[in-house]
Design an enzyme around this catalytic site. Structure first.
Site, PDB file in Angstrom:
ATOM      1  N   TYR A   1      -3.078  -6.009   5.794  1.00  0.00           N
ATOM      2  CA  TYR A   1      -4.253  -6.876   5.932  1.00  0.00           C
ATOM      3  C   TYR A   1      -4.348  -7.431   7.358  1.00  0.00           C
ATOM      4  CZ  TYR A   1      -4.302  -6.577   0.859  1.00  0.00           C
ATOM      5  OH  TYR A   1      -4.338  -6.107  -0.423  1.00  0.00           O
TER       6      TYR A   1
ATOM      7  N   GLU B   1      -6.214 -12.621  -1.880  1.00  0.00           N
ATOM      8  CA  GLU B   1      -4.965 -13.354  -2.093  1.00  0.00           C
ATOM      9  C   GLU B   1      -3.835 -12.352  -2.153  1.00  0.00           C
ATOM     10  OE1 GLU B   1      -6.358 -14.799  -5.654  1.00  0.00           O
ATOM     11  OE2 GLU B   1      -7.466 -16.420  -4.716  1.00  0.00           O
TER      12      GLU B   1
HETATM   13  C1  COA Z   1       0.109  -2.394   0.047  1.00  0.00           C
HETATM   14  C2  COA Z   1      -0.105  -0.915  -0.293  1.00  0.00           C
HETATM   15  C3  COA Z   1      -1.437  -0.768  -1.010  1.00  0.00           C
HETATM   16  C4  COA Z   1      -0.171  -0.123   1.020  1.00  0.00           C
HETATM   17  O1  COA Z   1      -0.501   1.221   0.686  1.00  0.00           O
HETATM   18  P1  COA Z   1      -0.034   2.458   1.613  1.00  0.00           P
HETATM   19  O2  COA Z   1      -0.819   3.644   1.202  1.00  0.00           O
HETATM   20  O3  COA Z   1       1.422   2.583   1.619  1.00  0.00           O
HETATM   21  O4  COA Z   1      -0.533   1.916   3.028  1.00  0.00           O
HETATM   22  P2  COA Z   1      -0.673   2.750   4.380  1.00  0.00           P
HETATM   23  O5  COA Z   1       0.157   3.983   4.319  1.00  0.00           O
HETATM   24  O6  COA Z   1      -2.126   2.892   4.654  1.00  0.00           O
HETATM   25  O7  COA Z   1      -0.026   1.755   5.413  1.00  0.00           O
HETATM   26  C5  COA Z   1      -0.791   0.650   5.838  1.00  0.00           C
HETATM   27  C6  COA Z   1       0.018  -0.376   6.555  1.00  0.00           C
HETATM   28  O8  COA Z   1       0.857  -1.026   5.610  1.00  0.00           O
HETATM   29  C7  COA Z   1       2.046  -1.387   6.268  1.00  0.00           C
HETATM   30  N1  COA Z   1       3.148  -0.632   5.679  1.00  0.00           N
HETATM   31  C8  COA Z   1       3.085   0.460   4.889  1.00  0.00           C
HETATM   32  N2  COA Z   1       4.319   0.819   4.491  1.00  0.00           N
HETATM   33  C9  COA Z   1       5.163  -0.059   5.069  1.00  0.00           C
HETATM   34  C10 COA Z   1       6.559  -0.238   5.033  1.00  0.00           C
HETATM   35  N3  COA Z   1       7.371   0.572   4.327  1.00  0.00           N
HETATM   36  N4  COA Z   1       7.108  -1.271   5.726  1.00  0.00           N
HETATM   37  C11 COA Z   1       6.328  -2.128   6.427  1.00  0.00           C
HETATM   38  N5  COA Z   1       4.979  -1.996   6.502  1.00  0.00           N
HETATM   39  C12 COA Z   1       4.421  -0.988   5.827  1.00  0.00           C
HETATM   40  C13 COA Z   1       1.883  -1.024   7.724  1.00  0.00           C
HETATM   41  O9  COA Z   1       1.235  -2.097   8.388  1.00  0.00           O
HETATM   42  C14 COA Z   1       0.944   0.131   7.620  1.00  0.00           C
HETATM   43  O10 COA Z   1       0.206   0.376   8.784  1.00  0.00           O
HETATM   44  P3  COA Z   1       0.763   1.454   9.869  1.00  0.00           P
HETATM   45  O11 COA Z   1       1.006   2.721   9.130  1.00  0.00           O
HETATM   46  O12 COA Z   1      -0.350   1.521  10.850  1.00  0.00           O
HETATM   47  O13 COA Z   1       2.028   0.847  10.388  1.00  0.00           O
HETATM   48  C15 COA Z   1       1.065  -0.354  -1.123  1.00  0.00           C
HETATM   49  O14 COA Z   1       2.280  -0.666  -0.486  1.00  0.00           O
HETATM   50  C16 COA Z   1       1.103  -0.871  -2.560  1.00  0.00           C
HETATM   51  O15 COA Z   1       0.438  -0.340  -3.449  1.00  0.00           O
HETATM   52  N6  COA Z   1       1.925  -1.920  -2.811  1.00  0.00           N
HETATM   53  C17 COA Z   1       2.063  -2.468  -4.178  1.00  0.00           C
HETATM   54  C18 COA Z   1       0.799  -3.146  -4.638  1.00  0.00           C
HETATM   55  C19 COA Z   1       0.387  -4.249  -3.694  1.00  0.00           C
HETATM   56  O16 COA Z   1       1.210  -4.994  -3.190  1.00  0.00           O
HETATM   57  N7  COA Z   1      -0.935  -4.351  -3.448  1.00  0.00           N
HETATM   58  C20 COA Z   1      -1.505  -5.386  -2.616  1.00  0.00           C
HETATM   59  C21 COA Z   1      -1.716  -6.615  -3.440  1.00  0.00           C
HETATM   60  S1  COA Z   1      -2.519  -7.923  -2.513  1.00  0.00           S
END
Ligand code: COA
Length: 169
Positions: free
Chosen positions: A131, A119
């Site tokens: 995702y 979710e």
């Molecule tokens: C979601 C989260 C875990 C992603 O972690 P991350 O280490 O930044 O992710 P990645 O660097 O592996 O990036 C993965 C993908 O996320 C997306 N993404 C990452 N940063 C982004 C940004 N600033 N804008 C848009 N998309 C973004 C892209 O699809 C990216 O893939 P790509 O690099 O091939 O384009 C992180 O943003 C987070 O902790 N957010 C707050 C907590 C949260 O929302 N958790 C999920 C709850 S369901």
């Protein structure tokens, strides 16, 4: 945990992903409070360590370094659920979240899961992009599911490879 975590290591030089232990709990709970407006309690993480149905991984900048992310997934029969995933705000955009998710999906496959659910907040575009890049598709909504702020949950599902059925049997 297997090869899934290794697929995205190129952008995360030195990052290690390991099973979380009790020693990680305080750091993980601190990260959780930085990452979410309605965080899980420290106690809820403690209950996950050493639970055989749960995968609880912690990412660190390097072996023995600070925790920068974590993922929690649980598995029952042929289903899995990604229950929590977060990366420290200072370390985002470097592939850590992808590596944690890939590691959880690899473990789901290893345990024989056929479908994996999760979710996500409707407005969480970054997580939804992540995702989506891993094959999750929207299958429904839970209206006003989240608190602080109140918001719909989007339910996502990823189908993993079905087990091969031997036609001779
Ligand atoms: C979601 C989260 C875990 C992603 O972690 P991350 O280490 O930044 O992710 P990645 O660097 O592996 O990036 C993965 C993908 O996320 C997306 N993404 C990452 N940063 C982004 C940004 N600033 N804008 C848009 N998309 C973004 C892209 O699809 C990216 O893939 P790509 O690099 O091939 O384009 C992180 O943003 C987070 O902790 N957010 C707050 C907590 C949260 O929302 N958790 C999920 C709850 S369901």
């Amino acid at each position: 945990m297997g090869d899934g975590a290794r697929a995205t290591t190129a952008r995360m030089s030195g990052t290690v992903i390991e099973l979380a232990t009790e020693a990680d709990l305080a750091e993980v709970a601190r990260l959780e409070r930085r990452c979410f407006s309605d965080p899980w309690s420290a106690r809820s993480f403690a209950d996950l360590v050493a639970n055989s149905r749960v995968l609880f991984l912690c990412a660190r900048t390097h072996a023995g370094g600070p925790a920068v992310g974590y993922v929690v997934a649980w598995f029952v029969a042929d289903e899995g659920e990604i229950a929590n995933l977060a990366v420290s705000p200072d370390e985002r955009g470097k592939g850590v979240g992808s590596a944690l998710l890939d590691a959880a999906l690899a473990e789901a496959t290893r345990r024989g899961a056929i479908t994996v659910y999760l979710e996500v907040r409707d407005s969480n575009e970054i997580a939804r992009a992540l995702y989506g890049s891993r094959g999750f598709e929207e299958i429904g909504r839970r209206r006003r599911y989240y608190r602080r702020p109140v918001e719909d949950a989007v339910i996502l599902r990823r189908t993993l490879a079905s087990p091969v059925v031997n036609a001779d049997q």
